[in-house]
Write a protein that holds these residues in place. Structure first.
Motif, PDB file in Angstrom:
ATOM      1  N   ILE A  48       0.851  -1.187   0.000  1.00 24.68           N
ATOM      2  CA  ILE A  48       0.000   0.000   0.000  1.00 24.68           C
ATOM      3  C   ILE A  48       0.889   1.241   0.000  1.00 24.68           C
ATOM      4  CG2 ILE A  48      -0.235  -0.068   2.523  1.00 24.68           C
ATOM      5  CD1 ILE A  48      -3.088   1.014   2.149  1.00 24.68           C
ATOM      6  N   LYS A  49       0.565   2.162  -0.873  1.00 21.33           N
ATOM      7  CA  LYS A  49       1.335   3.401  -1.013  1.00 21.33           C
ATOM      8  C   LYS A  49       0.482   4.548  -0.490  1.00 21.33           C
ATOM      9  CE  LYS A  49       3.868   3.798  -4.644  1.00 21.33           C
ATOM     10  NZ  LYS A  49       4.390   4.001  -5.996  1.00 21.33           N
ATOM     11  N   VAL A  50       1.068   5.361   0.377  1.00 21.07           N
ATOM     12  CA  VAL A  50       0.359   6.510   0.944  1.00 21.07           C
ATOM     13  C   VAL A  50       1.250   7.745   0.864  1.00 21.07           C
ATOM     14  CG1 VAL A  50      -1.028   5.093   2.511  1.00 21.07           C
ATOM     15  CG2 VAL A  50       1.121   6.044   3.310  1.00 21.07           C
ATOM     16  N   PHE A  51       0.622   8.896   0.971  1.00 20.40           N
ATOM     17  CA  PHE A  51       1.392  10.133   0.991  1.00 20.40           C
ATOM     18  C   PHE A  51       2.288  10.171   2.225  1.00 20.40           C
ATOM     19  CE2 PHE A  51      -2.194  11.556  -1.673  1.00 20.40           C
ATOM     20  CZ  PHE A  51      -1.465  11.972  -2.771  1.00 20.40           C
ATOM     21  N   LYS A  52       3.460  10.745   2.057  1.00 23.61           N
ATOM     22  CA  LYS A  52       4.413  10.882   3.158  1.00 23.61           C
ATOM     23  C   LYS A  52       3.757  11.669   4.282  1.00 23.61           C
ATOM     24  CE  LYS A  52       9.289  11.664   3.663  1.00 23.61           C
ATOM     25  NZ  LYS A  52      10.496  12.055   2.965  1.00 23.61           N
ATOM     26  N   ASN A  53       3.977  11.215   5.513  1.00 24.09           N
ATOM     27  CA  ASN A  53       3.341  11.820   6.664  1.00 24.09           C
ATOM     28  C   ASN A  53       4.282  11.689   7.856  1.00 24.09           C
ATOM     29  OD1 ASN A  53       1.424  12.859   8.431  1.00 24.09           O
ATOM     30  ND2 ASN A  53      -0.244  11.637   7.581  1.00 24.09           N
TER      31      ASN A  53
END
Length: 166
Positions: A48-53
């Motif tokens: 799963i790829k998510v925005f950097k946070n």
């Protein structure tokens, strides 16, 4: 669902396997990181790829197992997540809730299944609102001595480094 990552924002990819306590893969587990989610495949694998946070909240759900949660400040790559088998039921939050882990595997040796009791209308969200409709409840009796504890017992030290309760 596709996440588009631009060079100025960046993305973080989380990967891993979802397995039962015997190490068998769990297919079709819902894996969420922040606001994105995917299903694990037949080998229990997910990507799963998510925005950097600054904080990643991992959640794993499957109808036959207790929910599993973990928070991390970095990407979670190629980790194995063991879900605890649980007795899962639907409960009415406006009535007293009594959960009893009466599964045969919970009552072994010197260990008895866990019991959880909660008064009627005791559940509220951070704003004091009571839930509407039935809720999913899971109870699992774990043998901590044999390593059945969840991987989500994380800690953050005062200097910001992460650790685990022992």
């Amino acid at each position: 669902i596709f996440i588009l990552c631009f060079s100025f924002s960046g993305c973080v990819t989380h990967t891993g396997w979802v397995v039962d306590p015997q190490g068998h893969p769990i297919a079709d587990a819902k894996v969420s990181v922040n606001s994105e989610s995917v299903q694990s495949n037949s080998e229990g694998y997910f990507k799963i790829k998510v925005f950097k946070n600054s904080l990643f909240r991992l959640g794993i759900r499957h109808p036959e197992f207790a929910d599993h949660y973990r928070e991390s400040r970095s990407g979670l790559k190629d980790q194995v997540w063991v879900l605890a088998r649980a007795k899962v039921s639907s409960v009415d939050p406006s009535a007293p809730i009594i959960l009893v882990d009466d599964r045969p595997e919970a009552n072994t040796g010197l260990r008895a299944g866990a019991v959880f009791k909660l008064p009627a209308n005791a559940l509220v969200d951070p704003y004091g609102n009571a839930p509407t409709g039935p809720l999913r409840a899971a109870i699992a009796t774990l043998d901590l001595e044999s390593g059945e504890g969840p991987n989500s017992w994380g800690t953050t030290r005062s200097d910001g480094t992460e650790g685990f309760l022992v």
